[in-house]
Design a protein around this motif. Structure first.
Motif: not given
Length: 286
Positions: A25-38, A279-286
């Motif tokens: 459910d997490v958008d691909d563009i957000e996963k890119v951001r998450l990978r960068d942060e990780v 909570n979906y937005l919170l999980l995805s964009f926090s």
């Protein structure tokens, strides 16, 4: 417990981001951001063992130059830690020896080397006499368990902590353990026991290293709604001063709880939908 009070352990924040990377459910563009942060977190904390695992699982791409640099830093730091242990064993007392071994344990935890961290914690425990300090080592083990979602390790560590309390131990650590056990029960779908443990910890909560107080209240309300009867829900949750102080800070949670208790089902489902979306937005964009 040894560590900085009031601050969630960074590794557990990282664990949440790694969890989000597995969610469809997490958008691909957000996963890119998450990978960068990780990846940035891994570089900052020299987490070569975790990085290698994530590369093997195709969560992150391999940057060989970065990995080689991290490995070199780990080698240098381990040399310093081992020299410190040797110096303490040769020139200092038992307390200093124990602290030197603990520093090595915390280093392995920081870099995400689960097996070596657990091994070093056991060695540190063999140098530890005070029950309270032994309990702190169990809490570190529990944090490792939650990071890796190793339920067997968590269950055994909780049992070990309870056995230690038979030898002594203070109320602050005992209350802290209730929150850890409550989180374990919630993770394994034992919502009734989780609610009981959380409710028993509301006025004594100090377990900031695993989650903030707002998150604790959120978990307490949800597990209570699922498991408590109407009278108990009113007494322990709906009218609880500790919950009333915080619940307004968590969007839609008050409406969600009160509309259900008041049998206002139209309002309940409206709040439920908004709450899920929030909570979906919170999980995805926090």
């Amino acid at each position: 417990m040894e560590g900085e009070e009031g601050i969630q352990q960074p590794q557990l924040v990282l664990a949440h981001k790694l969890f989000l990377l597995t969610q469809n459910d997490v958008d691909d563009i957000e996963k890119v951001r998450l990978r960068d942060e990780v990846f940035t977190f891994i570089l900052t904390n020299d987490m070569a063992p975790l990085y290698e695992t994530l590369v093997a699982n195709k969560v992150l791409n391999l940057d060989q130059k970065a990995l080689d640099s991290i490995r070199a830093k780990i080698g240098d730091e381990l040399k310093k830690l081992e020299d410190k242990i040797a110096d303490a064993e040769e020139n200092l007392g038992e307390s200093e020896v124990r602290e030197a071994h603990l520093a090595k344990s915390l280093f392995y935890i920081r870099i995400g080397d689960k097996e070596k961290a657990l091994e070093q914690l056991k060695l540190t425990e063999s140098k530890t006499v005070a029950v309270g300090q032994k309990m702190d080592l169990v809490f570190y083990t529990l944090q490792i368990g939650f990071f890796h979602m190793d339920f067997d390790l968590i269950s055994k560590s909780i049992d070990k902590a309870k056995n230690l309390f038979e030898e002594g131990g203070d109320w602050e650590r005992k209350n802290r353990l209730k929150v850890y056990e409550g989180l374990f029960c919630m993770s394994t779908r034992n919502f009734k026991k989780a609610a009981d443990l959380f409710l028993d910890s509301i006025s004594t909560f100090t377990t900031y290293e695993i989650f903030p107080y707002d998150t604790f209240i959120f978990y307490t309300v949800l597990t209570s709604i699922i498991s408590l009867d109407r009278v108990s829900l009113k007494q322990k949750v709906v009218d609880a001063p500790e919950i009333l102080t915080v619940i307004g800070k968590i969007p839609y949670l008050s409406d969600f709880m009160n509309s259900l208790y008041d049998c206002q089902y139209r309002s309940f489902f409206t709040a439920f939908g908004k709450y899920l979306h929030y909570n979906y937005l919170l999980l995805s964009f926090s």
